[in-house]
Design a protein around this motif. Sequence first.
Motif, short mmCIF file in Angstrom:
data_model
loop_
_atom_site.label_atom_id
_atom_site.label_comp_id
_atom_site.label_asym_id
_atom_site.label_seq_id
_atom_site.Cartn_x
_atom_site.Cartn_y
_atom_site.Cartn_z
N VAL A 191 -2.01 6.76 0.61
CA VAL A 191 -0.79 5.98 0.45
C VAL A 191 -0.03 5.91 1.77
O VAL A 191 0.52 4.86 2.13
CB VAL A 191 0.11 6.59 -0.65
N ALA A 192 -0.01 7.01 2.51
CA ALA A 192 0.65 7.01 3.82
C ALA A 192 0.00 5.99 4.75
O ALA A 192 0.69 5.29 5.50
CB ALA A 192 0.60 8.41 4.43
N ALA A 193 -1.32 5.90 4.69
CA ALA A 193 -2.03 4.92 5.52
C ALA A 193 -1.65 3.50 5.13
O ALA A 193 -1.44 2.62 5.98
CB ALA A 193 -3.53 5.13 5.41
N LEU A 194 -1.56 3.25 3.82
CA LEU A 194 -1.12 1.94 3.34
C LEU A 194 0.28 1.64 3.84
O LEU A 194 0.56 0.53 4.31
CB LEU A 194 -1.17 1.90 1.81
N GLY A 195 1.16 2.61 3.75
CA GLY A 195 2.54 2.42 4.20
C GLY A 195 2.63 2.10 5.68
O GLY A 195 3.39 1.24 6.10
N ARG A 196 1.82 2.80 6.46
CA ARG A 196 1.86 2.56 7.92
C ARG A 196 1.37 1.16 8.26
O ARG A 196 1.85 0.54 9.22
CB ARG A 196 1.01 3.60 8.64
N ARG A 197 0.43 0.63 7.48
CA ARG A 197 -0.05 -0.73 7.74
C ARG A 197 1.04 -1.76 7.51
O ARG A 197 1.07 -2.82 8.14
CB ARG A 197 -1.26 -1.05 6.85
N HIS A 198 1.94 -1.47 6.60
CA HIS A 198 3.01 -2.43 6.28
C HIS A 198 4.28 -2.15 7.08
O HIS A 198 4.91 -3.07 7.58
CB HIS A 198 3.29 -2.42 4.78
N THR B 189 3.70 -8.67 -1.08
CA THR B 189 2.37 -8.36 -0.54
C THR B 189 2.03 -6.89 -0.75
O THR B 189 0.92 -6.54 -1.19
CB THR B 189 2.30 -8.71 0.95
N LEU B 190 2.98 -6.01 -0.41
CA LEU B 190 2.74 -4.58 -0.59
C LEU B 190 2.58 -4.23 -2.06
O LEU B 190 1.72 -3.41 -2.42
CB LEU B 190 3.91 -3.79 0.02
N TRP B 191 3.39 -4.83 -2.93
CA TRP B 191 3.28 -4.56 -4.37
C TRP B 191 1.90 -4.92 -4.89
O TRP B 191 1.27 -4.14 -5.62
CB TRP B 191 4.37 -5.34 -5.12
N ARG B 192 1.41 -6.10 -4.50
CA ARG B 192 0.08 -6.52 -4.95
C ARG B 192 -1.01 -5.58 -4.44
O ARG B 192 -1.92 -5.21 -5.19
CB ARG B 192 -0.21 -7.96 -4.48
N GLU B 193 -0.92 -5.20 -3.18
CA GLU B 193 -1.95 -4.32 -2.63
C GLU B 193 -1.90 -2.94 -3.26
O GLU B 193 -2.95 -2.36 -3.58
CB GLU B 193 -1.79 -4.22 -1.11
N ALA B 194 -0.70 -2.41 -3.45
CA ALA B 194 -0.57 -1.10 -4.08
C ALA B 194 -1.08 -1.13 -5.51
O ALA B 194 -1.72 -0.18 -5.98
CB ALA B 194 0.89 -0.65 -4.05
N GLY B 195 -0.83 -2.24 -6.21
CA GLY B 195 -1.35 -2.38 -7.57
C GLY B 195 -2.86 -2.48 -7.61
O GLY B 195 -3.52 -1.85 -8.45
N LYS B 196 -3.41 -3.24 -6.69
CA LYS B 196 -4.86 -3.41 -6.62
C LYS B 196 -5.56 -2.08 -6.35
O LYS B 196 -6.65 -1.81 -6.87
CB LYS B 196 -5.21 -4.43 -5.55
N LEU B 197 -4.93 -1.24 -5.54
CA LEU B 197 -5.50 0.06 -5.21
C LEU B 197 -5.26 1.11 -6.29
O LEU B 197 -5.76 2.23 -6.17
CB LEU B 197 -4.91 0.54 -3.88
N GLY B 198 -4.49 0.74 -7.32
CA GLY B 198 -4.27 1.66 -8.43
C GLY B 198 -3.08 2.58 -8.27
O GLY B 198 -2.85 3.46 -9.11
N TYR B 199 -2.26 2.39 -7.23
CA TYR B 199 -1.16 3.30 -6.97
C TYR B 199 0.03 3.08 -7.90
O TYR B 199 0.73 4.03 -8.25
CB TYR B 199 -0.70 3.18 -5.52
#
Length: 388
Positions: A28-35, A43-53
């Motif tokens: 999750v930290a890696a995802l956050g750093r990308r955004h 965009t972040l909501w969709r990606e976080a949802g797709k990843l199951g977070y």
Amino acid sequence: MSRSTRSTGSGHSSIIESEEHTALRAAVAALGRRHGRGYDRETLWREAGKLGYLGVNLPEEYGGGGGGITELSLVLEELGAAGCPLLMMVVSPAICGTVISRFGTDEQKRQWLPGLADGSRTMAFGITEPDAGSNSHRITTTARRDGDDWVLNGRKVFISGVDIADATLIVGRTEDARTGSLKPCLFIVPRDTEGFHRSPIEMELRAVEKQFELVLDDVRLPAGALVGDEDAGLLQLFAGLNPERVMTAAFALGMGRYALDRAVEYARTRQVWKEPIGAHQAIAHPLAQAHIELELARLMMRKAAHLYDAGDDTGAGEAANMAKYAAGEACVRAVDQAVHTLGGNGLTREYGLASLITAARVARIAPVSREMILNYVSHQSLGLPKSY
């Protein structure tokens, strides 16, 4: 579960937690750093949802991760620490998803949980009223039976994200046929329901999610809109409020960590005299104190999440209130010290800290003020008499 020692994604604190949680936190930290701080919410909501977070706390049979509030709070904390918190996580999967998964009908679970889990559907939560504030017993939004339907009337204020939510979980009150007294109940109100009106509240707070006032004017709902048992509304309500407090603590901790990281980085490199300013105790000690307070608050948040996930609603209530209080206080102090460390730069848009001065106050005020938490602890924990 195997256990290991780890450092958080920011690398500035350590705690004992499972390898699974360590891996989730790192991902999750890696995802956050990308955004980052300039993130686009959708965009972040969709990606976080797709990843199951987003649905990590919801049942696996409905597309969730099968975890609990422990895992969901971890996700929100790490996104916040990266500068891109998703406030609707507090509401949609934590409150609404939890209530529906615990008390909803099979049809409600099938209809809502898969979408809440993958982020394709969002639900807001409406409890606060203009004249009730923190006193849920003064809620005046009423629900009366009309044949097989329910008819709702009332007002709500400071309801987050109604414009982006597919529905709002509304707290109303129904009349007890035996006593005539009003009791709380929960209803799912789709966004475009006739008589369900919203108007934005102009806020000084700079946030992606907008705040709304709601008016329910003879809102007619089918019988299936009632969540759970009509006679167990209070139990169901607090089943959602405890996760809300835990998640608010996670929101505050993430924000505090983000601000502290920026300040520490600046203090390491900013050089006015011979040594970087971080070498001076007047700078270093307040930052160290902020770090300690954030870590202590995190421990209480983890305790609250653990108790809730273990089914101890009573124990979780005390711990969740304490966690929310501790995290809110730690966040405000961390942000204040971070801005002070940067001096004039702390108020510039370039460094992105000034807006947190206002945002940090949210954790002190919402969803319940620190004064009401102190009332709770003095009454429930210490057994002192009430003044109201």
